[in-house]
Enzyme design. Structure first.
Site, PDB file in Angstrom:
ATOM      1  N   ASP A  67       0.842  -1.202   0.000  1.00  0.00           N
ATOM      2  CA  ASP A  67       0.000   0.000   0.000  1.00  0.00           C
ATOM      3  C   ASP A  67       0.880   1.256   0.000  1.00  0.00           C
ATOM      4  OD1 ASP A  67       0.900  -0.054   2.579  1.00  0.00           O
ATOM      5  OD2 ASP A  67      -1.085   0.026   3.523  1.00  0.00           O
ATOM      6  N   SER A  68       2.217   1.066  -0.037  1.00  0.00           N
ATOM      7  CA  SER A  68       3.109   2.187  -0.338  1.00  0.00           C
ATOM      8  C   SER A  68       2.775   2.738  -1.724  1.00  0.00           C
ATOM      9  CB  SER A  68       4.581   1.751  -0.277  1.00  0.00           C
ATOM     10  OG  SER A  68       4.779   0.593  -1.067  1.00  0.00           O
ATOM     11  N   ASP A 106      -1.165  -6.335  -0.423  1.00  0.00           N
ATOM     12  CA  ASP A 106      -1.312  -5.666   0.885  1.00  0.00           C
ATOM     13  C   ASP A 106      -2.789  -5.376   1.158  1.00  0.00           C
ATOM     14  OD1 ASP A 106       0.151  -4.847   3.042  1.00  0.00           O
ATOM     15  OD2 ASP A 106       1.019  -3.083   2.060  1.00  0.00           O
ATOM     16  N   LYS A 136      -0.739  -9.453   2.865  1.00  0.00           N
ATOM     17  CA  LYS A 136       0.013  -8.904   4.009  1.00  0.00           C
ATOM     18  C   LYS A 136      -0.907  -8.002   4.811  1.00  0.00           C
ATOM     19  CE  LYS A 136       3.293  -5.532   3.699  1.00  0.00           C
ATOM     20  NZ  LYS A 136       2.694  -4.514   4.606  1.00  0.00           N
ATOM     21  N   GLU A 138      -0.914  -5.453   8.649  1.00  0.00           N
ATOM     22  CA  GLU A 138      -0.098  -4.852   9.707  1.00  0.00           C
ATOM     23  C   GLU A 138      -0.623  -5.238  11.086  1.00  0.00           C
ATOM     24  OE1 GLU A 138       0.311  -0.630   9.109  1.00  0.00           O
ATOM     25  OE2 GLU A 138       1.249  -0.894   7.138  1.00  0.00           O
ATOM     26  N   GLU A 204       9.804  -3.601  10.190  1.00  0.00           N
ATOM     27  CA  GLU A 204      10.124  -2.291   9.608  1.00  0.00           C
ATOM     28  C   GLU A 204      10.675  -1.353  10.674  1.00  0.00           C
ATOM     29  OE1 GLU A 204       7.211  -0.558   6.990  1.00  0.00           O
ATOM     30  OE2 GLU A 204       8.329   1.325   6.844  1.00  0.00           O
TER      31      GLU A 204
HETATM   32  O1  KIV Z   1       3.565  -1.108   1.573  1.00  0.00           O
HETATM   33  C1  KIV Z   1       4.767  -1.439   1.524  1.00  0.00           C
HETATM   34  O2  KIV Z   1       5.473  -1.205   0.538  1.00  0.00           O
HETATM   35  C2  KIV Z   1       5.318  -2.111   2.671  1.00  0.00           C
HETATM   36  C3  KIV Z   1       6.800  -2.369   2.671  1.00  0.00           C
HETATM   37  C4  KIV Z   1       7.525  -1.157   3.057  1.00  0.00           C
HETATM   38  C5  KIV Z   1       7.142  -3.523   3.522  1.00  0.00           C
HETATM   39  O3  KIV Z   1       4.625  -2.420   3.572  1.00  0.00           O
END
Ligand code: KIV
Length: 287
Positions: A67-68, A106, A136, A138, A204
């Site tokens: 989600d970056s 994510d 993924k 958090e 992280e």
């Molecule tokens: O969203 C993302 O790119 C991440 C990475 C920094 C691990 O969570």
């Protein structure tokens, strides 16, 4: 028996994740086996089919549709506004652009916090509509019920602890796990996600010594970003790693190219050709 060179070893032959052209997609079982062999591996983010295909051809075994994308692809100020619809669309593009890498999608902020059923509904979209091989999310102890239900339902989960950018409004962008109490909490979080069934965990922005301890204690692989050299894998955001992101980079980023200047120079050269009448030439024209 013929010994395979590093470049020939592939997950298909039960060997290295990076360094060969396997004929099938990498699975979470290959990731687990790599930890058993003590093998390190690279992970990059990807948000579109074409970039993902370059990384796939380069042999990157795991790609995260992070989600970056919020900051690095969609123009938001943080990851918080990213929606599940956006993540589904970007993840589907990355899956289409690749044939070998394990693609991890994510779960964005607001798509799993309400509880395990909420998480399952969201993760199911990423698996069914986008075709990702894992998701993924958090959170450590606070997300263990979500992880349990997803894993029970057949969806592999990569957890993410330490700095969790979706909580930026509560925690800011600060190193996590500093001091005895915070370090103990990080260890509890790591064990909680492993016990809940996560196949790997992102650490992280945590002190290198603590990340090394977590890596020793866990039997699942740790994926570090700003977490020192001892984690089982390393991840970087691709636009940071290739120098496309503007502005000051965090200390943990190593820049392997400067795409921002390459692209800017190319755009200026094109503009000057057009303005000066030197593009197109005869060879670019049809009659
Ligand atoms: O969203 C993302 O790119 C991440 C990475 C920094 C691990 O969570």
């Amino acid at each position: 028996m013929t010994q395979l060179s590093a470049a020939q070893r592939t997950p298909d032959s039960g060997k290295a994740l990076y360094g060969g052209k396997g004929t099938r997609r990498i699975t979470v079982r290959d990731i687990t086996a790599a930890k058993d062999r003590g093998e390190k591996w690279p992970m990059l983010t990807a948000y579109d089919a074409m970039t993902a295909s370059v990384f796939d051809e380069a042999g990157i075994p795991v790609m995260l549709v992070g989600d970056s994308a919020g900051n690095c692809h969609l123009g938001y100020e943080s990851t918080v506004p990213v929606t599940l619809d956006e993540m589904t669309m970007l993840s589907a593009a990355v899956v289409r652009g690749t044939s070998r890498a394990l693609i991890v999608g994510d779960l964005p902020f607001g798509s799993y916090q309400e509880g395990p059923v909420h998480a399952l509904r969201s993760a199911t979209r990423l698996v069914k509509e986008a075709g990702v091989g894992a998701v993924k999310l958090e959170g450590g102890e606070r997300s263990h019920r979500q992880i349990e239900l997803l894993v029970e339902s057949g969806i592999p989960v990569m957890a993410h602890i330490g700095l969790t950018p979706q909580s930026v409004n509560a925690m800011g962008y600060r190193v996590q796990g500093r001091g005895e109490e915070a370090a103990q909490q990080l260890l509890r979080d790591a064990k909680a996600v492993q016990d809940a069934g996560a196949f790997a965990v992102v650490l992280e922005l945590v002190p290198a010594e603590l990340a090394a301890e977590v890596t020793r204690v866990l039997h699942i692989p740790t994926v570090g970003i700003g977490a020192g050299a001892e984690t089982d894998a390393q991840v970087l955001v691709w636009t940071d790693m290739l120098g496309l992101t503007g502005g000051k980079m965090p200390r943990f980023v190593k820049q392997y190219a400067n795409l921002r200047s390459v692209m800017g120079d190319a755009a200026k050269a094109f503009a000057e050709d057009v303005v000066g009448g030197t593009f197109p030439q005869e060879e670019h024209s049809v009659h």
